[in-house]
Structure formats: C-alpha cells, structure tokens
Design a protein around this motif. Structure first.
Motif, PDB file in Angstrom:
ATOM      1  N   LEU A 117      -1.427  -5.087  11.077  1.00  0.00           N
ATOM      2  CA  LEU A 117      -2.410  -5.149   9.983  1.00  0.00           C
ATOM      3  C   LEU A 117      -3.692  -5.860  10.413  1.00  0.00           C
ATOM      4  O   LEU A 117      -4.295  -6.605   9.647  1.00  0.00           O
ATOM      5  CB  LEU A 117      -1.803  -5.848   8.758  1.00  0.00           C
ATOM      6  CG  LEU A 117      -0.505  -5.250   8.216  1.00  0.00           C
ATOM      7  CD1 LEU A 117       0.006  -6.059   7.037  1.00  0.00           C
ATOM      8  CD2 LEU A 117      -0.696  -3.795   7.823  1.00  0.00           C
TER       9      LEU A 117
ATOM     10  N   TYR B  11     -11.395  -2.550   1.094  1.00  0.00           N
ATOM     11  CA  TYR B  11     -11.079  -2.053   2.436  1.00  0.00           C
ATOM     12  C   TYR B  11     -12.204  -1.181   2.977  1.00  0.00           C
ATOM     13  O   TYR B  11     -12.547  -1.255   4.161  1.00  0.00           O
ATOM     14  CB  TYR B  11      -9.774  -1.256   2.411  1.00  0.00           C
ATOM     15  CG  TYR B  11      -9.287  -0.876   3.798  1.00  0.00           C
ATOM     16  CD1 TYR B  11      -8.403  -1.693   4.483  1.00  0.00           C
ATOM     17  CD2 TYR B  11      -9.742   0.281   4.432  1.00  0.00           C
ATOM     18  CE1 TYR B  11      -7.968  -1.364   5.761  1.00  0.00           C
ATOM     19  CE2 TYR B  11      -9.316   0.615   5.702  1.00  0.00           C
ATOM     20  CZ  TYR B  11      -8.424  -0.211   6.363  1.00  0.00           C
ATOM     21  OH  TYR B  11      -8.009   0.113   7.634  1.00  0.00           O
TER      22      TYR B  11
ATOM     23  N   ASP C 178      -6.114  -6.444   7.244  1.00  0.00           N
ATOM     24  CA  ASP C 178      -6.283  -5.387   6.246  1.00  0.00           C
ATOM     25  C   ASP C 178      -5.134  -5.445   5.243  1.00  0.00           C
ATOM     26  O   ASP C 178      -4.361  -4.508   5.098  1.00  0.00           O
ATOM     27  CB  ASP C 178      -6.371  -4.013   6.907  1.00  0.00           C
ATOM     28  CG  ASP C 178      -5.204  -3.747   7.836  1.00  0.00           C
ATOM     29  OD1 ASP C 178      -4.428  -4.679   8.088  1.00  0.00           O
ATOM     30  OD2 ASP C 178      -5.054  -2.610   8.301  1.00  0.00           O
TER      31      ASP C 178
ATOM     32  N   ASN D 130       0.821  -1.192   0.000  1.00  0.00           N
ATOM     33  CA  ASN D 130       0.000   0.000   0.000  1.00  0.00           C
ATOM     34  C   ASN D 130       0.863   1.253   0.000  1.00  0.00           C
ATOM     35  O   ASN D 130       1.926   1.303   0.604  1.00  0.00           O
ATOM     36  CB  ASN D 130      -0.906   0.010   1.226  1.00  0.00           C
ATOM     37  CG  ASN D 130      -1.841  -1.181   1.233  1.00  0.00           C
ATOM     38  OD1 ASN D 130      -2.240  -1.650   0.185  1.00  0.00           O
ATOM     39  ND2 ASN D 130      -2.177  -1.654   2.411  1.00  0.00           N
ATOM     40  N   SER D 131       0.368   2.288  -0.671  1.00  0.00           N
ATOM     41  CA  SER D 131       1.064   3.558  -0.682  1.00  0.00           C
ATOM     42  C   SER D 131       0.886   4.237   0.668  1.00  0.00           C
ATOM     43  O   SER D 131      -0.072   3.968   1.396  1.00  0.00           O
ATOM     44  CB  SER D 131       0.504   4.437  -1.797  1.00  0.00           C
ATOM     45  OG  SER D 131      -0.847   4.765  -1.524  1.00  0.00           O
ATOM     46  N   PRO D 132       1.802   5.158   1.031  1.00  0.00           N
ATOM     47  CA  PRO D 132       1.669   5.856   2.319  1.00  0.00           C
ATOM     48  C   PRO D 132       0.355   6.623   2.445  1.00  0.00           C
ATOM     49  O   PRO D 132      -0.241   6.672   3.524  1.00  0.00           O
ATOM     50  CB  PRO D 132       2.876   6.796   2.316  1.00  0.00           C
ATOM     51  CG  PRO D 132       3.871   6.137   1.418  1.00  0.00           C
ATOM     52  CD  PRO D 132       3.063   5.471   0.355  1.00  0.00           C
TER      53      PRO D 132
ATOM     54  N   TYR E 150      -2.406   4.219   3.202  1.00  0.00           N
ATOM     55  CA  TYR E 150      -2.250   3.695   4.560  1.00  0.00           C
ATOM     56  C   TYR E 150      -2.779   4.689   5.588  1.00  0.00           C
ATOM     57  O   TYR E 150      -3.515   4.320   6.510  1.00  0.00           O
ATOM     58  CB  TYR E 150      -0.775   3.394   4.830  1.00  0.00           C
ATOM     59  CG  TYR E 150      -0.541   2.593   6.081  1.00  0.00           C
ATOM     60  CD1 TYR E 150      -0.547   1.202   6.052  1.00  0.00           C
ATOM     61  CD2 TYR E 150      -0.321   3.221   7.303  1.00  0.00           C
ATOM     62  CE1 TYR E 150      -0.341   0.459   7.201  1.00  0.00           C
ATOM     63  CE2 TYR E 150      -0.117   2.490   8.459  1.00  0.00           C
ATOM     64  CZ  TYR E 150      -0.121   1.110   8.401  1.00  0.00           C
ATOM     65  OH  TYR E 150       0.067   0.381   9.540  1.00  0.00           O
TER      66      TYR E 150
ATOM     67  N   SER F   5      -6.729   5.177   5.102  1.00  0.00           N
ATOM     68  CA  SER F   5      -7.486   3.988   5.505  1.00  0.00           C
ATOM     69  C   SER F   5      -7.488   3.822   7.022  1.00  0.00           C
ATOM     70  O   SER F   5      -8.516   3.470   7.618  1.00  0.00           O
ATOM     71  CB  SER F   5      -6.905   2.742   4.835  1.00  0.00           C
ATOM     72  OG  SER F   5      -5.552   2.541   5.215  1.00  0.00           O
ATOM     73  N   ARG F   6      -6.356   4.099   7.672  1.00  0.00           N
ATOM     74  CA  ARG F   6      -6.306   3.960   9.133  1.00  0.00           C
ATOM     75  C   ARG F   6      -7.109   5.054   9.818  1.00  0.00           C
ATOM     76  O   ARG F   6      -7.741   4.815  10.852  1.00  0.00           O
ATOM     77  CB  ARG F   6      -4.864   3.988   9.622  1.00  0.00           C
ATOM     78  CG  ARG F   6      -4.190   2.629   9.657  1.00  0.00           C
ATOM     79  CD  ARG F   6      -4.252   1.961   8.344  1.00  0.00           C
ATOM     80  NE  ARG F   6      -3.720   0.618   8.308  1.00  0.00           N
ATOM     81  CZ  ARG F   6      -3.661  -0.116   7.212  1.00  0.00           C
ATOM     82  NH1 ARG F   6      -4.115   0.359   6.068  1.00  0.00           N
ATOM     83  NH2 ARG F   6      -3.184  -1.336   7.236  1.00  0.00           N
TER      84      ARG F   6
ATOM     85  N   MET G 276      -2.633  -1.489  14.128  1.00  0.00           N
ATOM     86  CA  MET G 276      -2.241  -0.982  12.816  1.00  0.00           C
ATOM     87  C   MET G 276      -0.960  -1.634  12.311  1.00  0.00           C
ATOM     88  O   MET G 276      -0.850  -1.988  11.133  1.00  0.00           O
ATOM     89  CB  MET G 276      -2.064   0.535  12.885  1.00  0.00           C
ATOM     90  CG  MET G 276      -3.350   1.303  13.089  1.00  0.00           C
ATOM     91  SD  MET G 276      -3.077   3.091  13.085  1.00  0.00           S
ATOM     92  CE  MET G 276      -4.757   3.690  13.307  1.00  0.00           C
TER      93      MET G 276
ATOM     94  N   ARG H   5      -5.667  -3.229  -0.729  1.00  0.00           N
ATOM     95  CA  ARG H   5      -6.689  -2.195  -0.835  1.00  0.00           C
ATOM     96  C   ARG H   5      -8.063  -2.750  -1.180  1.00  0.00           C
ATOM     97  O   ARG H   5      -9.061  -2.055  -1.030  1.00  0.00           O
ATOM     98  CB  ARG H   5      -6.296  -1.200  -1.932  1.00  0.00           C
ATOM     99  CG  ARG H   5      -4.944  -0.545  -1.729  1.00  0.00           C
ATOM    100  CD  ARG H   5      -4.719   0.509  -2.788  1.00  0.00           C
ATOM    101  NE  ARG H   5      -3.413   1.127  -2.667  1.00  0.00           N
ATOM    102  CZ  ARG H   5      -3.032   2.188  -3.361  1.00  0.00           C
ATOM    103  NH1 ARG H   5      -3.861   2.729  -4.223  1.00  0.00           N
ATOM    104  NH2 ARG H   5      -1.830   2.697  -3.198  1.00  0.00           N
TER     105      ARG H   5
END
Length: 314
Positions: A229, A78, A72, A2-4, A7, A10-11, A226, A75
C-alpha cells in the motif's frame, strides 16, 4: 476496506501516472546531461535548482524514500493531485497557472536538483569503481537518513519554541531556513540511497540479461509497492509548500509512519464497520418494533370487531 474494482482502477491510474512522471524525469535528466558531465556543470545544476526551490518555497517536494513515503490507505483523496498553492480545481486561469507552475517549475527544479546531486556523487564518490561507489552511496545514505530521523524530534521541538515567540519576519524566515536545511539533507540522503540501489541492481541483478533484469526490477517493485500500500510513493501526486511541515505542530519532520498509519487506518475501518453494524441492528429493531405495534393494532381491531359482532348477535 477498498472494493476490488476500486483497487484495480486506482492501481491502474497510479501506474499510468507513474509512467508519465518517469518519462518527465528521464527527459529532464537527458536535457541536464547536455550541459556536460563535469563538476562545474553538476555543481551549477545543483545550486541553481536548490536556490530556485527555496525562492518558490518548493524545497520539500524534492524529498523521496526512505525519508518520505505515501500510503494509499482508503479512497479519500486518492485521485486528488494538489498544486503548490492549493488552488481549487476548476476552469479558471488561476488553476491553470498554478498547475503549470507546479509541474514545470517546482517539479522540474526538484528533478534537476536530483540530477545535479547524482552527477556530483558520480564524479566524487569512488568514480573509478562503480560497485564500491554504489555500496558507499547506499551506506552513507542510510546513515544520513538514520541521523535525520534521530535529530528530527529536537529540531521540531526547537521550531515549536520559535513559533511561541512573537511572529515577525525573522522568525518566519528562520523557520523556513530550518525546514529548507532539513529538506536538503533529506534529499541528499534520498539521492544517496537511490543511487546506491540503482547501481547495485545494475551490477548484481541478472547481469547477463539486461532486458530480463529491467523487467524483473520493474515487476517486483510494482508488486511490492501495491501489496504494501505504498505505490503512490513512486509518483508525485501532490505538492507541498515550504513552511507547512515546520509550522504543523507535529513532533516529527519526516512522514514515514507506515505502521502507525496502517494501524490507525485499521482501527478506524473497524470502528466504521462496527458503527454500520450497530446502525443496521438499530434499523432492524425499529422495523421489528413497528411490525409488533402493527400486529398489536390488528389484533386489537380483531378483538373489538369480534366483540361488536357478539354484541350484535346477542
């Protein structure tokens, strides 16, 4: 991977949804407590909630860690929250009714079932000694969880035998009964473990400063969820209908395969990355071949042009 940006977004989304769900739990628990803290009240709450979940085929949604976890990884889906009847999202009355039923009834009864079981344990399991009660709850919950992990394979094997029989209402009800029984035992194990950890934190984690204890517990749990995951495990991001697991054909009943899921995800991610490199390499080779052909054509034209010029001069 996942890209930063994904991430972080989503969090943040998971955190906000988690806060909303916790408020929902806290509100319903408070309403249940208005009925009194007695064996009769706790027993009725548990029985009514359990029967309601069985009737609406939503018992499987009362499971929690350690018998049910959500990873998780990636993507895909999600941000997707499924309803009980898996109605396609859209501006339709059916979707709104399904969403309301899933949130108000199914999730609500799962929450009240937990509260009923929790109160029963408070009243029956060493009620005069909170510390002892917490340890008994934690140990009993983990023992029950291990036993359920062990018997899930023969249970699913037996369910497979039943599925091979001619499909009748008796077989269908029998499979649902097996799933509901396993789910209730799993829910009891989850409540025991949660209750044990909850009270042990109250008794052992920075007892001289309640506010700091709460913030430390909240922060550490959030970071661990987190980093490992597993943050979606802390929230309800979808519902399941009873019968999906027992009829799935899987060899396990409880989905806690984090290591295998993470390994499979890593392998799939590596394969996709390798395929992208191969496609990129093929694209580069094709471009190089095109350039080579173009250079040859230009060279051939130059040779022909020079030859024609020589013939003219001659």
């Amino acid at each position: 991977m996942n890209s930063p940006v994904f991430y972080v977004v989503s969090r943040l989304y998971s955190y906000i949804l988690g806060v909303a769900i916790i408020n929902y739990w806290r509100g319903l628990w408070g309403l249940v407590d208005l009925s009194g803290f007695t064996l009769q009240s706790a027993g009725l709450t548990t029985v009514i909630s359990t029967i309601a979940l069985v009737l609406c085929r939503g018992s499987s949604n009362s499971l929690g860690p350690p018998l049910f976890t959500i990873t998780d990884l990636g993507r895909k889906d999600y941000f997707k929250i499924t309803t009980l009847f898996k109605t396609k999202p859209g501006p339709s009355l059916r979707f709104y009714l399904d969403s309301c039923f899933s949130v108000v009834f199914v999730t609500g009864f799962a929450i009240t079932q937990w509260r009923g079981l929790w109160n029963l344990l408070d009243l029956l399991l060493a009620p005069d000694d909170v510390f002892q009660s917490a340890w008994l709850s934690l140990v009993a919950g983990n023992i029950l969880a291990v036993l359920l992990f062990i018997i899930q394979w023969p249970v699913m094997w037996f369910a497979g035998k039943i599925r091979r029989l001619p499909q009748t209402n008796a077989e269908f009800i029998g499979l649902l009964g097996i799933e509901d029984l396993m789910t209730f035992c799993g829910t009891l194990a989850s409540v025991l473990v949660w209750r044990g950890c909850w009270y042990l934190y109250d008794q052992c984690l920075i007892v001289h400063n309640t506010d700091l204890s709460l913030w430390v517990s909240h922060g550490v749990a959030m970071v661990i969820g987190m980093v490992t995951l597993h943050y979606p495990t802390l929230m309800l991001n979808g519902l399941f209908m009873d019968g999906e697991v027992i009829n799935s054909g899987d060899k396990t009943f409880f989905d806690t395969k984090f290591i295998s899921n993470f390994t499979q995800y890593s392998v799939d991610a590596y394969k996709k990355k390798f395929e992208r490199k191969q496609r990129k390499a093929r694209a580069v080779n094709i471009e190089e071949e095109k350039l080579l052909v173009t250079d040859k054509l230009i060279l051939h034209k130059d040779v022909n042009h020079n030859a024609s010029m020589n013939d003219t001069n001659f």
